[in-house]
Scaffold this active site. Structure first.
Site, short mmCIF file in Angstrom:
data_model
loop_
_atom_site.label_atom_id
_atom_site.label_comp_id
_atom_site.label_asym_id
_atom_site.label_seq_id
_atom_site.Cartn_x
_atom_site.Cartn_y
_atom_site.Cartn_z
N PRO A 274 0.97 -1.30 0.12
CA PRO A 274 -0.20 0.15 0.05
C PRO A 274 0.74 1.08 0.08
O PRO A 274 1.99 1.16 0.53
CB PRO A 274 -0.75 -0.11 1.50
CG PRO A 274 -0.42 -1.38 1.73
CD PRO A 274 0.72 -1.94 1.19
N ARG A 275 0.53 2.38 -0.74
CA ARG A 275 1.22 3.52 -0.97
C ARG A 275 1.24 4.34 0.39
O ARG A 275 0.03 4.40 0.97
CB ARG A 275 0.66 4.26 -2.07
CG ARG A 275 0.92 3.53 -3.38
CD ARG A 275 1.51 4.00 -4.47
NE ARG A 275 2.24 5.42 -4.21
CZ ARG A 275 1.83 6.66 -4.11
NH1 ARG A 275 0.61 7.03 -4.48
NH2 ARG A 275 2.47 7.69 -3.61
N SER B 36 9.10 1.73 -2.08
CA SER B 36 9.95 2.16 -3.07
C SER B 36 11.28 1.26 -3.23
O SER B 36 11.77 0.87 -4.04
CB SER B 36 10.07 3.67 -3.38
OG SER B 36 9.76 4.33 -2.30
N SER B 37 11.65 1.24 -1.83
CA SER B 37 12.99 0.53 -1.58
C SER B 37 12.69 -1.15 -1.96
O SER B 37 13.69 -1.70 -2.37
CB SER B 37 13.33 0.77 -0.22
OG SER B 37 12.61 0.37 0.76
N ALA B 38 11.34 -1.37 -1.77
CA ALA B 38 11.17 -3.04 -2.18
C ALA B 38 11.40 -3.16 -3.74
O ALA B 38 11.97 -4.12 -4.16
CB ALA B 38 9.76 -3.42 -1.75
N LEU C 233 5.77 1.51 4.65
CA LEU C 233 6.01 -0.03 4.64
C LEU C 233 7.13 -0.15 3.74
O LEU C 233 7.56 -1.36 3.27
CB LEU C 233 4.85 -0.86 4.25
CG LEU C 233 3.68 -0.89 5.45
CD1 LEU C 233 2.36 -1.71 5.00
CD2 LEU C 233 4.26 -1.60 6.73
N SER C 234 7.93 1.07 3.25
CA SER C 234 9.19 0.80 2.24
C SER C 234 8.78 0.29 1.06
O SER C 234 9.52 -0.65 0.17
CB SER C 234 10.24 -0.05 2.93
OG SER C 234 10.59 0.61 3.95
N ASP D 271 15.35 0.18 6.33
CA ASP D 271 14.59 -0.48 5.61
C ASP D 271 15.13 -1.33 4.81
O ASP D 271 14.72 -2.58 4.43
CB ASP D 271 13.52 0.41 4.76
CG ASP D 271 13.31 1.53 5.78
OD1 ASP D 271 13.12 1.41 7.13
OD2 ASP D 271 12.61 2.44 5.30
N THR E 70 2.36 4.26 3.32
CA THR E 70 1.96 3.45 4.51
C THR E 70 3.43 3.27 5.43
O THR E 70 3.25 2.84 6.28
CB THR E 70 1.33 2.38 4.33
OG1 THR E 70 2.18 1.66 3.29
CG2 THR E 70 -0.12 2.43 3.83
#
Length: 344
Positions: free
Chosen positions: A115-116, A123-125, A120-121, A168, A118
């Site tokens: 989810p954007r 972009s780095s994922a 929860l990282s 992250d 949030t």
């Protein structure tokens, strides 16, 4: 020869204790979150192609107002720039370190269900999964140490003006539950911190609260960093206490002292709130923490806001009460799935 298609996933992550001290030579404990992930696919091809995502990289609009609305809600978001940035950073790193790469080209595409906005990282994922694909395609995984990879991922994001810390990316590269020490001397001598995997069975059941459409993500730019650089005593001592929370948390987890874990999680958030102030945190984010606290659960941000990690010391019945409260408030509530470590 025909080369196979390469595909990798990188998972969202939860900062459990000690964040945001990773940006301040502190310590953190984070884990890889199995609930959400980004995947990147690399197919050998004649030219090098980066494929836009059908919904995240919109370049086709109904009208000028549509384009403007899209930018206002999502910003110049999208994964294409992330994929380009990691390709560049990877190439430069290999060149600087005399790692030779074969001449082949590829097509990169991606998908994500994180989810954007949030915390929860997301972009780095995408960047992390892409780096894994590049390491495989060029067969250079053995030449680029695992502890260096989070720095490469962060450098790609820095190229795009994303300001963040290493924690992250460490969680996403390592997977599982990781204790991280970003001691200043270590960082200066090695260029990375000391990352220690922990057994995921030490964690009690945890939960996630987040909002489907996080409009109010707070004013991201707070003055904390500048005050820290200026030697503000309150910020420096508070940030040191946040870093110590991770140290104490590591001991508490190993002892399975969950009462201590609960108090550390709450203290972590309280310190963040004192340093950053409510305007920077945003009312919606504060409410997500408070809703858990009102039923006696411990809660704090997973990142810089948008999602909250929760521990219910009284177990499933307490979690059920909280789930009902979240439904009424329009928040999503779900059990956390912790991913095992990716490193053998």
């Amino acid at each position: 020869q025909v080369m196979a298609i390469i595909e990798h996933r990188a998972y969202a992550r939860v900062g459990l204790l000690g964040n945001p001290s990773d940006v301040y030579y502190g310590r953190t404990i984070s884990f890889s979150l199995g609930n959400f992930w980004a995947s990147v696919k690399l197919e050998p091809s004649k030219d090098l192609i980066i494929v836009p995502h059908p919904t995240n990289d919109l370049v086709h609009f109904d009208s000028l107002p549509h384009l403007v609305n899209r930018l206002q809600s999502d910003g110049y978001y999208g994964g294409v720039r992330l994929l380009m940035a990691i390709c560049k950073i990877f190439h430069v790193y290999c060149k600087d370190n005399d790692i030779s790469l074969h001449e082949g080209n590829f097509t990169l595409s991606y998908d994500t269900n994180i989810p954007r906005q949030t915390g929860l990282s997301g972009s780095s994922a995408i960047v992390c999964a892409a780096l894994s694909c590049l390491l495989d395609f060029y067969n250079v995984g053995h030449l680029i140490k695992v502890e260096v990879r989070p720095k490469l991922i962060l450098s790609a994001e820095n190229e795009l003006g994303i300001v963040a810390g290493l924690q992250d990316r460490v969680a996403q590269v390592y997977g599982g539950l990781v204790y991280m020490d970003f001691d200043k001397k270590l960082m200066e001598d090695l260029g990375h911190g000391e990352y220690t995997p922990m057994d995921i069975d030490l964690l009690p059941p945890l939960y996630l609260i987040y909002a489907e459409n996080p409009s109010d993500s707070g004013k991201v730019h707070s003055s904390v960093r500048q005050r820290w650089l200026n030697g503000d005593k309150f910020i420096i001592s508070s940030m040191e206490e946040v870093a110590n929370i991770a140290l104490e948390g590591r001991t508490a987890l190993i002892a399975k002292d969950y009462a201590k874990l609960a108090s550390l999680m709450n203290r972590n958030f309280d310190l963040r709130r004192q340093m950053f102030g409510d305007d920077a945190l945003g009312a919606l984010n504060i409410e997500m923490v408070e809703i858990a606290r009102r039923v006696g659960a411990a809660s704090k941000f997973t990142g810089s806001g948008g999602a909250v990690v929760v521990f219910c010391p009284e177990g499933p019945s307490q979690a059920q009460v909280l789930e009902d409260e979240c439904k009424k408030a329009g928040f999503i509530f779900q059990p956390v799935q912790v991913m095992l470590s990716f490193l053998n």
